[in-house]
Design a protein around this motif. Sequence first.
Motif, PDB file in Angstrom:
ATOM      1  N   GLU A 159     -19.783 -67.321  -3.877  1.00 53.65           N
ATOM      2  CA  GLU A 159     -19.084 -66.065  -3.607  1.00 53.65           C
ATOM      3  C   GLU A 159     -18.108 -66.219  -2.436  1.00 53.65           C
ATOM      4  O   GLU A 159     -16.974 -65.747  -2.488  1.00 53.65           O
ATOM      5  N   ALA A 160     -18.543 -66.897  -1.382  1.00 53.16           N
ATOM      6  CA  ALA A 160     -17.673 -67.104  -0.216  1.00 53.16           C
ATOM      7  C   ALA A 160     -16.450 -67.932  -0.587  1.00 53.16           C
ATOM      8  O   ALA A 160     -15.336 -67.648  -0.128  1.00 53.16           O
ATOM      9  N   LEU A 161     -16.639 -68.949  -1.427  1.00 54.53           N
ATOM     10  CA  LEU A 161     -15.502 -69.761  -1.879  1.00 54.53           C
ATOM     11  C   LEU A 161     -14.538 -68.930  -2.712  1.00 54.53           C
ATOM     12  O   LEU A 161     -13.311 -69.069  -2.586  1.00 54.53           O
ATOM     13  N   SER A 162     -15.076 -68.046  -3.543  1.00 52.35           N
ATOM     14  CA  SER A 162     -14.237 -67.178  -4.368  1.00 52.35           C
ATOM     15  C   SER A 162     -13.415 -66.219  -3.508  1.00 52.35           C
ATOM     16  O   SER A 162     -12.211 -66.042  -3.729  1.00 52.35           O
ATOM     17  N   VAL A 163     -14.064 -65.616  -2.506  1.00 48.64           N
ATOM     18  CA  VAL A 163     -13.361 -64.700  -1.598  1.00 48.64           C
ATOM     19  C   VAL A 163     -12.275 -65.444  -0.826  1.00 48.64           C
ATOM     20  O   VAL A 163     -11.153 -64.951  -0.652  1.00 48.64           O
ATOM     21  N   THR A 164     -12.578 -66.649  -0.382  1.00 42.19           N
ATOM     22  CA  THR A 164     -11.610 -67.455   0.363  1.00 42.19           C
ATOM     23  C   THR A 164     -10.427 -67.824  -0.525  1.00 42.19           C
ATOM     24  O   THR A 164      -9.266 -67.727  -0.099  1.00 42.19           O
ATOM     25  N   ALA A 165     -10.692 -68.233  -1.766  1.00 42.81           N
ATOM     26  CA  ALA A 165      -9.615 -68.591  -2.693  1.00 42.81           C
ATOM     27  C   ALA A 165      -8.735 -67.376  -2.991  1.00 42.81           C
ATOM     28  O   ALA A 165      -7.508 -67.489  -3.057  1.00 42.81           O
ATOM     29  N   ALA A 167      -8.222 -64.795  -1.012  1.00 36.47           N
ATOM     30  CA  ALA A 167      -7.430 -64.523   0.192  1.00 36.47           C
ATOM     31  C   ALA A 167      -6.252 -65.480   0.285  1.00 36.47           C
ATOM     32  O   ALA A 167      -5.136 -65.067   0.624  1.00 36.47           O
ATOM     33  N   GLU A 168      -6.496 -66.741  -0.029  1.00 34.75           N
ATOM     34  CA  GLU A 168      -5.397 -67.717  -0.005  1.00 34.75           C
ATOM     35  C   GLU A 168      -4.345 -67.388  -1.053  1.00 34.75           C
ATOM     36  O   GLU A 168      -3.150 -67.497  -0.796  1.00 34.75           O
ATOM     37  N   ALA A 169      -4.763 -66.964  -2.236  1.00 32.15           N
ATOM     38  CA  ALA A 169      -3.823 -66.610  -3.300  1.00 32.15           C
ATOM     39  C   ALA A 169      -2.987 -65.389  -2.911  1.00 32.15           C
ATOM     40  O   ALA A 169      -1.811 -65.292  -3.263  1.00 32.15           O
ATOM     41  N   ASP A 170      -3.609 -64.448  -2.186  1.00 29.75           N
ATOM     42  CA  ASP A 170      -2.904 -63.243  -1.731  1.00 29.75           C
ATOM     43  C   ASP A 170      -2.165 -63.477  -0.420  1.00 29.75           C
ATOM     44  O   ASP A 170      -1.550 -62.560   0.108  1.00 29.75           O
ATOM     45  N   GLN A 171      -2.288 -64.684   0.114  1.00 26.27           N
ATOM     46  CA  GLN A 171      -1.698 -65.050   1.395  1.00 26.27           C
ATOM     47  C   GLN A 171      -2.175 -64.131   2.517  1.00 26.27           C
ATOM     48  O   GLN A 171      -1.411 -63.692   3.366  1.00 26.27           O
ATOM     49  N   THR A 172      -3.483 -63.831   2.475  1.00 26.30           N
ATOM     50  CA  THR A 172      -4.113 -63.062   3.541  1.00 26.30           C
ATOM     51  C   THR A 172      -5.136 -63.962   4.212  1.00 26.30           C
ATOM     52  O   THR A 172      -5.517 -65.005   3.696  1.00 26.30           O
ATOM     53  N   LYS A 173      -5.594 -63.535   5.353  1.00 22.67           N
ATOM     54  CA  LYS A 173      -6.557 -64.328   6.111  1.00 22.67           C
ATOM     55  C   LYS A 173      -7.952 -64.155   5.527  1.00 22.67           C
ATOM     56  O   LYS A 173      -8.397 -63.033   5.300  1.00 22.67           O
ATOM     57  N   PRO A 174      -8.667 -65.271   5.279  1.00 22.19           N
ATOM     58  CA  PRO A 174     -10.043 -65.141   4.788  1.00 22.19           C
ATOM     59  C   PRO A 174     -10.942 -64.560   5.871  1.00 22.19           C
ATOM     60  O   PRO A 174     -10.611 -64.595   7.050  1.00 22.19           O
ATOM     61  N   PRO A 175     -12.109 -64.017   5.478  1.00 20.06           N
ATOM     62  CA  PRO A 175     -13.013 -63.452   6.479  1.00 20.06           C
ATOM     63  C   PRO A 175     -13.485 -64.503   7.472  1.00 20.06           C
ATOM     64  O   PRO A 175     -13.642 -65.666   7.131  1.00 20.06           O
ATOM     65  N   GLU A 176     -13.683 -64.065   8.704  1.00 19.26           N
ATOM     66  CA  GLU A 176     -14.202 -64.947   9.752  1.00 19.26           C
ATOM     67  C   GLU A 176     -15.712 -65.064   9.616  1.00 19.26           C
ATOM     68  O   GLU A 176     -16.379 -64.086   9.285  1.00 19.26           O
ATOM     69  N   PRO A 177     -16.276 -66.245   9.885  1.00 17.06           N
ATOM     70  CA  PRO A 177     -17.735 -66.367   9.850  1.00 17.06           C
ATOM     71  C   PRO A 177     -18.364 -65.491  10.925  1.00 17.06           C
ATOM     72  O   PRO A 177     -17.823 -65.356  12.017  1.00 17.06           O
ATOM     73  N   ASP A 178     -19.485 -64.876  10.583  1.00 20.00           N
ATOM     74  CA  ASP A 178     -20.149 -64.012  11.551  1.00 20.00           C
ATOM     75  C   ASP A 178     -21.619 -64.388  11.725  1.00 20.00           C
ATOM     76  O   ASP A 178     -22.445 -63.574  12.093  1.00 20.00           O
ATOM     77  N   ALA A 179     -21.927 -65.637  11.446  1.00 18.43           N
ATOM     78  CA  ALA A 179     -23.303 -66.104  11.574  1.00 18.43           C
ATOM     79  C   ALA A 179     -23.397 -67.140  12.682  1.00 18.43           C
ATOM     80  O   ALA A 179     -22.616 -68.076  12.719  1.00 18.43           O
ATOM     81  N   PRO A 180     -24.347 -66.978  13.601  1.00 16.35           N
ATOM     82  CA  PRO A 180     -24.465 -67.919  14.714  1.00 16.35           C
ATOM     83  C   PRO A 180     -24.776 -69.346  14.264  1.00 16.35           C
ATOM     84  O   PRO A 180     -24.396 -70.286  14.934  1.00 16.35           O
ATOM     85  N   TRP A 181     -25.428 -69.519  13.121  1.00 17.64           N
ATOM     86  CA  TRP A 181     -25.772 -70.851  12.636  1.00 17.64           C
ATOM     87  C   TRP A 181     -24.548 -71.616  12.171  1.00 17.64           C
ATOM     88  O   TRP A 181     -24.562 -72.821  12.100  1.00 17.64           O
ATOM     89  N   PHE A 182     -23.447 -70.914  11.849  1.00 14.20           N
ATOM     90  CA  PHE A 182     -22.280 -71.568  11.276  1.00 14.20           C
ATOM     91  C   PHE A 182     -21.689 -72.622  12.205  1.00 14.20           C
ATOM     92  O   PHE A 182     -21.420 -73.730  11.790  1.00 14.20           O
TER      93      PHE A 182
END
Length: 69
Positions: free
Chosen positions: A42-48, A50-65
């Motif tokens: 799902e995260a890869l799909s959202v990122t792809a 965002a890239e297709a729309d030329q918008t910024k993908p979501p920022e990670p919000d998990a401390p483990w990242f």
Amino acid sequence: MTTRREITLHEEDDGWWSAVDEETGVASQGPNRQAALSNLDEALSVTAAAEADQTKPPEPDAPWFDEHR
């Protein structure tokens, strides 16, 4: 056509799993391996999208990242 990706799975100390796509750096987590991989898809799909729309993908919000970069 099948795309090959290198995915790193890591079991955290609290029992949750993190999954990182090594090519893109996109990551996700879940309470088990399958959930972590599903959330990564799902995260890869959202990122792809965002890239297709030329918008910024979501920022990670998990401390483990940051620990797995």
